[in-house]
Write a protein that holds these residues in place. Structure first.
Motif, PDB file in Angstrom:
ATOM      1  N   LEU A  70       2.373   4.637   5.275  1.00 26.28           N
ATOM      2  CA  LEU A  70       1.039   4.606   5.866  1.00 26.28           C
ATOM      3  C   LEU A  70       0.895   5.734   6.894  1.00 26.28           C
ATOM      4  CD1 LEU A  70       0.807   0.742   6.391  1.00 26.28           C
ATOM      5  CD2 LEU A  70      -0.128   2.095   4.496  1.00 26.28           C
ATOM      6  N   GLN A  81       3.787  -0.185   3.798  1.00 25.39           N
ATOM      7  CA  GLN A  81       3.244  -1.395   3.207  1.00 25.39           C
ATOM      8  C   GLN A  81       4.170  -1.846   2.089  1.00 25.39           C
ATOM      9  OE1 GLN A  81      -0.508  -1.131   1.186  1.00 25.39           O
ATOM     10  NE2 GLN A  81      -0.700  -3.346   1.025  1.00 25.39           N
ATOM     11  N   ARG A 121       4.992  -3.425  -1.309  1.00 23.61           N
ATOM     12  CA  ARG A 121       4.274  -3.582  -2.581  1.00 23.61           C
ATOM     13  C   ARG A 121       5.291  -3.815  -3.679  1.00 23.61           C
ATOM     14  NH1 ARG A 121       1.227   1.896  -3.083  1.00 23.61           N
ATOM     15  NH2 ARG A 121       1.102   1.095  -5.172  1.00 23.61           N
ATOM     16  N   ASP A 123       0.399  -6.815  -3.138  1.00 20.63           N
ATOM     17  CA  ASP A 123       0.336  -5.955  -1.957  1.00 20.63           C
ATOM     18  C   ASP A 123       0.532  -6.867  -0.757  1.00 20.63           C
ATOM     19  OD1 ASP A 123      -0.161  -3.548  -3.297  1.00 20.63           O
ATOM     20  OD2 ASP A 123      -2.307  -3.957  -3.374  1.00 20.63           O
ATOM     21  N   GLU A 146       2.178  -7.279   3.575  1.00 16.54           N
ATOM     22  CA  GLU A 146       1.985  -6.740   4.917  1.00 16.54           C
ATOM     23  C   GLU A 146       2.771  -5.442   5.116  1.00 16.54           C
ATOM     24  OE1 GLU A 146       5.113 -10.027   5.187  1.00 16.54           O
ATOM     25  OE2 GLU A 146       3.268  -9.717   4.106  1.00 16.54           O
ATOM     26  N   ASP A 147       2.575  -4.796   6.265  1.00 13.28           N
ATOM     27  CA  ASP A 147       3.292  -3.550   6.526  1.00 13.28           C
ATOM     28  C   ASP A 147       4.428  -3.773   7.518  1.00 13.28           C
ATOM     29  OD1 ASP A 147       0.803  -3.713   8.255  1.00 13.28           O
ATOM     30  OD2 ASP A 147       1.871  -2.110   9.296  1.00 13.28           O
TER      31      ASP A 147
END
Length: 84
Positions: free
Chosen positions: A32, A38, A40, A58, A60-61
């Motif tokens: 990001l 993130q 995935r 998808d 959380e980061d």
């Protein structure tokens, strides 16, 4: 669970893949703009020599690439277990 790291063609991106209960789990943490990643993952159900279904999550980061990979695999395994 054994994982395999695959470097992307641009040298920047990489994927981590593993098999879990007849499913291929492919983690692709997304860098990001804020320096975080993130989590995935793509989950592919295999059977009879061909793909039966595919699911994308998808999540959380995270501050690190490694944490995003770990979360991706855990979420994918939880999803597979919930489908059985």
């Amino acid at each position: 669970m054994t994982t395999e790291r695959i470097n992307g063609t641009d040298g920047q991106r990489s994927a981590h893949r593993s098999f879990y209960k007849d499913h291929l789990l492919s983690c692709y943490p997304l860098p990001l703009e804020n320096g975080r990643f993130q989590a995935r993952v793509a989950i592919t159900a295999l059977g009879g020599g061909r793909t039966r279904s595919q699911r994308f999550l998808d999540l959380e980061d995270f501050a690190s690439f490694e944490a995003a990979v770990a979360r991706s695999f855990q979420a994918a395994m939880d999803w597979v277990d919930a489908q059985r």
